[in-house]
Write an enzyme that holds these catalytic residues in place. Structure first.
Site, short mmCIF file in Angstrom:
data_model
loop_
_atom_site.label_atom_id
_atom_site.label_comp_id
_atom_site.label_asym_id
_atom_site.label_seq_id
_atom_site.Cartn_x
_atom_site.Cartn_y
_atom_site.Cartn_z
N ASN A 14 38.81 37.76 42.85
CA ASN A 14 39.55 38.04 41.62
C ASN A 14 38.98 37.15 40.52
O ASN A 14 38.27 36.18 40.83
CB ASN A 14 41.06 37.81 41.85
CG ASN A 14 41.35 36.35 42.17
OD1 ASN A 14 41.10 35.46 41.37
ND2 ASN A 14 41.84 36.09 43.37
N ASN A 63 50.75 38.46 51.21
CA ASN A 63 49.93 39.67 51.17
C ASN A 63 49.78 40.49 52.45
O ASN A 63 49.47 41.67 52.39
CB ASN A 63 48.51 39.31 50.71
CG ASN A 63 48.51 38.71 49.32
OD1 ASN A 63 48.00 37.63 49.11
ND2 ASN A 63 49.12 39.39 48.38
N ARG A 87 39.97 39.26 54.24
CA ARG A 87 41.44 39.09 54.25
C ARG A 87 42.10 40.05 55.25
O ARG A 87 43.18 39.75 55.74
CB ARG A 87 42.00 39.29 52.85
CG ARG A 87 41.55 38.19 51.88
CD ARG A 87 42.64 37.78 50.92
NE ARG A 87 43.80 37.24 51.59
CZ ARG A 87 44.99 37.06 51.02
NH1 ARG A 87 45.15 37.40 49.76
NH2 ARG A 87 46.00 36.55 51.68
N ARG A 140 43.99 46.03 43.72
CA ARG A 140 43.99 45.67 45.14
C ARG A 140 44.68 46.79 45.93
O ARG A 140 44.04 47.45 46.73
CB ARG A 140 44.65 44.30 45.32
CG ARG A 140 43.94 43.23 44.47
CD ARG A 140 42.51 43.00 44.93
NE ARG A 140 42.50 42.22 46.12
CZ ARG A 140 42.50 40.90 46.19
NH1 ARG A 140 42.46 40.17 45.10
NH2 ARG A 140 42.50 40.28 47.33
N HIS A 172 47.14 41.57 40.86
CA HIS A 172 48.28 41.86 41.73
C HIS A 172 49.52 41.92 40.84
O HIS A 172 49.62 41.17 39.86
CB HIS A 172 48.52 40.72 42.73
CG HIS A 172 47.83 40.85 44.05
ND1 HIS A 172 47.45 39.76 44.80
CD2 HIS A 172 47.49 41.94 44.80
CE1 HIS A 172 46.90 40.17 45.94
NE2 HIS A 172 46.90 41.50 45.96
N ASP A 174 52.27 40.60 41.35
CA ASP A 174 52.95 39.30 41.28
C ASP A 174 52.29 38.30 40.32
O ASP A 174 52.75 37.18 40.17
CB ASP A 174 53.12 38.69 42.69
CG ASP A 174 51.81 38.24 43.32
OD1 ASP A 174 50.75 38.23 42.66
OD2 ASP A 174 51.84 37.87 44.52
N ALA A 260 42.00 29.93 43.48
CA ALA A 260 41.79 31.15 44.27
C ALA A 260 42.57 32.33 43.70
O ALA A 260 42.55 33.43 44.27
CB ALA A 260 42.20 30.92 45.72
N CYS A 266 52.72 33.79 45.63
CA CYS A 266 51.70 34.19 46.61
C CYS A 266 51.75 33.40 47.89
O CYS A 266 51.21 33.83 48.91
CB CYS A 266 50.30 33.98 46.04
SG CYS A 266 49.99 34.72 44.46
N1 ARG Z 1 42.22 34.59 46.79
C1 ARG Z 1 43.32 35.42 47.16
C2 ARG Z 1 42.91 36.86 46.99
O1 ARG Z 1 42.31 37.30 46.29
C3 ARG Z 1 44.54 35.15 46.31
C4 ARG Z 1 45.72 35.96 46.68
C5 ARG Z 1 46.91 35.60 45.87
N2 ARG Z 1 48.04 36.26 46.31
C6 ARG Z 1 48.85 37.00 45.55
N3 ARG Z 1 49.88 37.51 46.09
N4 ARG Z 1 48.58 37.23 44.29
O2 ARG Z 1 43.08 37.74 47.56
#
Ligand code: ARG
Length: 272
Positions: A14, A63, A87, A140, A172, A174, A260, A266
């Site tokens: 991201n 997630n 992931r 995503r 995302h 969130d 990140a 998150c």
């Molecule tokens: N580096 C992680 C990703 O890209 C961060 C995830 C953050 N989580 C969230 N629910 N926004 O996937």
């Protein structure tokens, strides 16, 4: 929550990860503990899942699964289909954790080859006090993933409203949308397609728009829980909004996790 034992920034998933400085691992560990303590102070019991070596983003516990209560399944999870293979490897560990604790698994068997992605509570956010779920898609989770989820939730009595995300920084739901209570939501309007904004306007009594600068500091990744709003940053404007909504800010620094692209919301998943 998942301890940040193996957490690091390894690749770019991201925009926040693009320019990320190296993670200070000791500081990350302290910040994670402080966040867990903040949840405890807000009256939330915290449980943990064991971190797994090599799964550097497993700390982002929002997630891997969607957690729900339905008409057909009183306590269930929907396993995610993650956009990034690195992931996707986290998902079975979370599914096992929930399975061991008596949650039913509603598996949509989403097909990544057909472009079906769904990233749990990163994009699926419950409307407080109702059986409605707001579902972000575009970066995503995909529209097809969200549509499959919506159909599967019908027999559960859960109504799903898709929201189109249009700004890659807010990848995302969130990152740009934080329910404060049943009537009020904090959001960054620039993240949403016009018709999605309209849907929210029709539903929420109070839509509190934040600035892009505040949104980039993850204020919409804050969590409203038992009269508190746990977040990594508050501006004077946000303080006013929280006062109006009778929420007490509870500040926790999440700088190492923001590298990140994640903050408070998150880093946990609510079981209830
Ligand atoms: N580096 C992680 C990703 O890209 C961060 C995830 C953050 N989580 C969230 N629910 N926004 O996937």
């Amino acid at each position: 929550m998942c301890p940040p034992t193996y957490y690091t920034v390894r690749d770019v998933k991201n925009p926040f990860m693009q320019s990320a400085q190296a993670v200070d691992h000791d500081l990350a560990a302290r910040q994670w503990t402080a966040l867990r303590d903040a949840f405890t102070r807000a009256g939330v019991t915290t449980l943990t899942i064991d971190p797994v070596e090599d799964l550097e983003d497993m700390v982002f516990a929002a997630n891997q699964v969607f957690v729900g209560k339905g008409a057909r399944h009183p306590r269930f999870i929907v396993p995610s289909r993650m956009r990034y293979p690195s992931r996707e490897r986290e998902v079975p560990y979370y599914v096992a954790w929930f399975g061991e604790r008596g949650f039913d698994v509603v598996d949509l068997e989403l097909d990544a080859n057909a472009g079906e992605f769904l990233e749990g509570h990163g994009d699926l956010i419950a409307h407080p006090g109702s059986s409605r779920v707001w579902a972000g898609h575009g970066f995503r989770s995909s529209k097809t993933g969200v549509d499959r989820f919506a159909r599967a939730m019908e027999p559960e009595g859960i109504r799903v409203t898709p929201l189109a995300l249009i700004d890659p920084t807010f990848y995302h739901l969130d990152t740009c949308f934080a329910p404060l209570n049943a009537d009020a939501v904090l959001l960054y309007p620039g993240a949403f397609a016009a018709e999605s904004l309209e849907l929210m306007r029709q539903t929420w009594t109070r839509l509190h728009a934040v600035t892009r600068a505040d949104a980039e500091r993850f204020v919409c990744n804050g969590v409203a829980v038992s009269g508190h709003f746990i977040a990594s940053h508050v501006s004077p404007q946000l303080e006013d909004i929280l006062a109006r909504e009778q929420l007490q800010p509870l500040l926790v620094d999440t700088s190492e996790f923001e590298k990140a692209g994640g903050s408070v919301f998150c880093m946990k998943t609510f079981l209830d």
